[in-house]
Design an enzyme around this catalytic site. Structure first.
Site, PDB file in Angstrom:
ATOM      1  N   LYS A   9       0.832  -1.204   0.000  1.00 27.65           N
ATOM      2  CA  LYS A   9       0.000   0.000   0.000  1.00 27.65           C
ATOM      3  C   LYS A   9       0.873   1.264   0.000  1.00 27.65           C
ATOM      4  O   LYS A   9       2.092   1.187   0.203  1.00 27.65           O
ATOM      5  CB  LYS A   9      -0.916  -0.037   1.229  1.00 27.65           C
ATOM      6  CG  LYS A   9      -1.872  -1.235   1.253  1.00 27.65           C
ATOM      7  CD  LYS A   9      -2.788  -1.142   2.460  1.00 27.65           C
ATOM      8  CE  LYS A   9      -3.622  -2.386   2.615  1.00 27.65           C
ATOM      9  NZ  LYS A   9      -4.570  -2.273   3.733  1.00 27.65           N
ATOM     10  N   TYR A  49     -12.221  -2.977  -2.912  1.00 28.24           N
ATOM     11  CA  TYR A  49     -12.713  -2.987  -1.531  1.00 28.24           C
ATOM     12  C   TYR A  49     -14.244  -3.043  -1.460  1.00 28.24           C
ATOM     13  O   TYR A  49     -14.822  -2.677  -0.434  1.00 28.24           O
ATOM     14  CB  TYR A  49     -12.178  -1.763  -0.783  1.00 28.24           C
ATOM     15  CG  TYR A  49     -10.741  -1.938  -0.321  1.00 28.24           C
ATOM     16  CD1 TYR A  49     -10.359  -3.029   0.451  1.00 28.24           C
ATOM     17  CD2 TYR A  49      -9.769  -0.993  -0.641  1.00 28.24           C
ATOM     18  CE1 TYR A  49      -9.051  -3.195   0.880  1.00 28.24           C
ATOM     19  CE2 TYR A  49      -8.448  -1.154  -0.210  1.00 28.24           C
ATOM     20  CZ  TYR A  49      -8.108  -2.260   0.550  1.00 28.24           C
ATOM     21  OH  TYR A  49      -6.807  -2.421   0.986  1.00 28.24           O
ATOM     22  N   ARG A 102       3.348  -6.805   9.244  1.00 30.10           N
ATOM     23  CA  ARG A 102       2.623  -5.761   9.990  1.00 30.10           C
ATOM     24  C   ARG A 102       3.117  -5.681  11.434  1.00 30.10           C
ATOM     25  O   ARG A 102       3.196  -4.602  12.014  1.00 30.10           O
ATOM     26  CB  ARG A 102       1.121  -6.039   9.942  1.00 30.10           C
ATOM     27  CG  ARG A 102       0.518  -5.800   8.554  1.00 30.10           C
ATOM     28  CD  ARG A 102      -0.895  -6.329   8.491  1.00 30.10           C
ATOM     29  NE  ARG A 102      -1.567  -6.024   7.235  1.00 30.10           N
ATOM     30  CZ  ARG A 102      -2.664  -6.640   6.823  1.00 30.10           C
ATOM     31  NH1 ARG A 102      -3.207  -7.592   7.565  1.00 30.10           N
ATOM     32  NH2 ARG A 102      -3.217  -6.310   5.671  1.00 30.10           N
ATOM     33  N   ASN A 112      -1.597  -0.365   7.419  1.00 34.46           N
ATOM     34  CA  ASN A 112      -1.073  -1.716   7.681  1.00 34.46           C
ATOM     35  C   ASN A 112      -0.245  -2.282   6.524  1.00 34.46           C
ATOM     36  O   ASN A 112      -0.086  -3.487   6.388  1.00 34.46           O
ATOM     37  CB  ASN A 112      -2.191  -2.657   8.132  1.00 34.46           C
ATOM     38  CG  ASN A 112      -3.233  -2.886   7.061  1.00 34.46           C
ATOM     39  OD1 ASN A 112      -3.129  -2.337   5.960  1.00 34.46           O
ATOM     40  ND2 ASN A 112      -4.222  -3.702   7.364  1.00 34.46           N
ATOM     41  N   HIS A 115      -1.748  -5.453   1.507  1.00 32.85           N
ATOM     42  CA  HIS A 115      -2.988  -6.234   1.399  1.00 32.85           C
ATOM     43  C   HIS A 115      -2.662  -7.618   0.858  1.00 32.85           C
ATOM     44  O   HIS A 115      -1.818  -7.751  -0.022  1.00 32.85           O
ATOM     45  CB  HIS A 115      -3.962  -5.535   0.443  1.00 32.85           C
ATOM     46  CG  HIS A 115      -5.104  -6.425   0.040  1.00 32.85           C
ATOM     47  ND1 HIS A 115      -6.245  -6.544   0.799  1.00 32.85           N
ATOM     48  CD2 HIS A 115      -5.254  -7.272  -1.006  1.00 32.85           C
ATOM     49  CE1 HIS A 115      -7.055  -7.422   0.231  1.00 32.85           C
ATOM     50  NE2 HIS A 115      -6.484  -7.879  -0.879  1.00 32.85           N
ATOM     51  N   GLU A 126      -9.405 -10.945  -7.292  1.00 31.95           N
ATOM     52  CA  GLU A 126      -8.503  -9.792  -7.213  1.00 31.95           C
ATOM     53  C   GLU A 126      -7.440  -9.832  -8.316  1.00 31.95           C
ATOM     54  O   GLU A 126      -7.108  -8.786  -8.895  1.00 31.95           O
ATOM     55  CB  GLU A 126      -7.868  -9.741  -5.819  1.00 31.95           C
ATOM     56  CG  GLU A 126      -8.899  -9.403  -4.751  1.00 31.95           C
ATOM     57  CD  GLU A 126      -8.385  -9.428  -3.323  1.00 31.95           C
ATOM     58  OE1 GLU A 126      -9.129  -8.985  -2.429  1.00 31.95           O
ATOM     59  OE2 GLU A 126      -7.252  -9.896  -3.081  1.00 31.95           O
TER      60      GLU A 126
HETATM   61  N1  LIG Z   1     -11.514  -0.532  11.691  1.00 30.72           N
HETATM   62  C1  LIG Z   1     -11.024  -1.257  10.680  1.00 30.72           C
HETATM   63  N2  LIG Z   1     -11.218  -2.603  10.637  1.00 30.72           N
HETATM   64  C2  LIG Z   1     -10.712  -3.342   9.619  1.00 30.72           C
HETATM   65  N3  LIG Z   1     -10.003  -2.818   8.592  1.00 30.72           N
HETATM   66  C3  LIG Z   1      -9.790  -1.493   8.604  1.00 30.72           C
HETATM   67  C4  LIG Z   1     -10.277  -0.670   9.637  1.00 30.72           C
HETATM   68  N4  LIG Z   1      -9.889   0.588   9.354  1.00 30.72           N
HETATM   69  C5  LIG Z   1      -9.201   0.549   8.213  1.00 30.72           C
HETATM   70  N5  LIG Z   1      -9.132  -0.713   7.753  1.00 30.72           N
HETATM   71  C6  LIG Z   1      -8.470  -1.113   6.528  1.00 30.72           C
HETATM   72  O1  LIG Z   1      -9.362  -1.835   5.678  1.00 30.72           O
HETATM   73  C7  LIG Z   1      -8.583  -2.774   4.965  1.00 30.72           C
HETATM   74  C8  LIG Z   1      -9.310  -3.910   4.352  1.00 30.72           C
HETATM   75  O2  LIG Z   1      -8.447  -4.970   3.962  1.00 30.72           O
HETATM   76  P1  LIG Z   1      -6.851  -4.856   4.068  1.00 30.72           P
HETATM   77  O3  LIG Z   1      -6.280  -6.215   4.294  1.00 30.72           O
HETATM   78  O4  LIG Z   1      -6.357  -4.102   2.895  1.00 30.72           O
HETATM   79  O5  LIG Z   1      -6.564  -3.987   5.384  1.00 30.72           O
HETATM   80  C9  LIG Z   1      -7.625  -3.302   6.018  1.00 30.72           C
HETATM   81  C10 LIG Z   1      -7.253  -2.013   6.760  1.00 30.72           C
HETATM   82  O6  LIG Z   1      -6.149  -1.368   6.179  1.00 30.72           O
END
Ligand SMILES: Nc1ncnc2c1ncn2[C@@H]1O[C@@H]2COP(=O)(O)O[C@H]2[C@H]1O
Length: 149
Positions: A9, A49, A102, A112, A115, A126
Site C-alpha cells: 500500500k 474494496y 505488519r 497496515n 494487502h 482480485e
Molecule cells: N476498523 C477497521 N477494521 C478493519 N479494517 C480497517 C479498519 N480501518 C481501516 N481498515 C483497513 O481496511 C482494509 C481492508 O483490507 P486490508 O487487508 O487491505 O486492510 C484493512 C485495513 O487497512
C-alpha cells in the site's frame, strides 16, 4: 498452481519497505508471476474494496489507497494464499505477531502496509481485477527442485 494477490500500500511504498516486503516472499520460496507499480484509480479501489463498502472506514480506505503509488503483485506456490496471510500478520499491526510484516513495521490499522487475498476465491477475483492475463508470467524457477520434493 495456487496464486495470491498482494499489494504494497502507499504507506509501504512511502516508507521504502518495498524491497524488504518482496524479500520475505522471495526468500520463503514463493514465485513472483506478476508485478506492477501504479497509482490506483478510484474505480479500481472501490471495486477492490467492494466487500467493505458499508463499513464506516470505506471512504478513508479508498482515499488512502488512491493517494500515492502502490506495488501490485501476484505470487505463486502451494498454499500461498494462507501462507502469505501468515507472513503479513493480523489486520491490526498493533496485535500482529512480531516477525510478521505488519507486526514488525506497523502501529495502526489504517496504515497496515500490505494487502493480501484472504481466500483462494478472493485471490482469483482480485488477480483478474488488477492484472490482464498477458501481464502474468508463467515460469519455473531453476531452484524448484531445491524447494519442493
Ligand atoms: N476498523 C477497521 N477494521 C478493519 N479494517 C480497517 C479498519 N480501518 C481501516 N481498515 C483497513 O481496511 C482494509 C481492508 O483490507 P486490508 O487487508 O487491505 O486492510 C484493512 C485495513 O487497512
Amino acid at each position: 498452481m495456487e496464486r495470491t494477490f498482494l499489494a504494497i500500500k502507499p504507506d509501504g511504498v512511502q516508507r521504502k519497505l518495498v524491497g524488504e516486503i518482496i524479500r520475505r516472499f522471495e526468500t520463503k520460496g514463493f514465485t513472483l508471476v506478476g508485478l506492477k507499480f501504479l497509482k490506483v484509480s478510484r474505480e479500481l479501489a472501490e471495486q477492490h474494496y467492494d466487500v467493505h463498502k458499508e463499513r464506516p472506514f470505506f471512504g478513508s480506505l479508498v482515499e488512502f489507497i488512491t493517494s500515492a503509488p502502490v506495488v501490485a503483485m501476484v505470487w505463486e506456490g502451494d498454499g500461498v494464499v494462507a501462507a502469505a496471510r501468515k507472513i503479513i500478520g493480523a489486520t491490526n499491526p498493533l496485535t500482529a505477531e512480531p516477525g510478521t510484516i505488519r507486526g514488525d513495521f506497523g502501529i495502526n490499522i489504517g496504515r497496515n502496509l500490505i494487502h493480501g487475498s484472504d481466500a483462494q476465491e478472493t485471490a482469483q477475483r482480485e488477480i483478474a481485477l488488477w492484472f490482464k492475463d498477458e501481464e502474468l508470467v508463467n515460469w519455473q524457477p531453476h531452484l524448484t527442485s531445491w524447494l519442493r520434493e
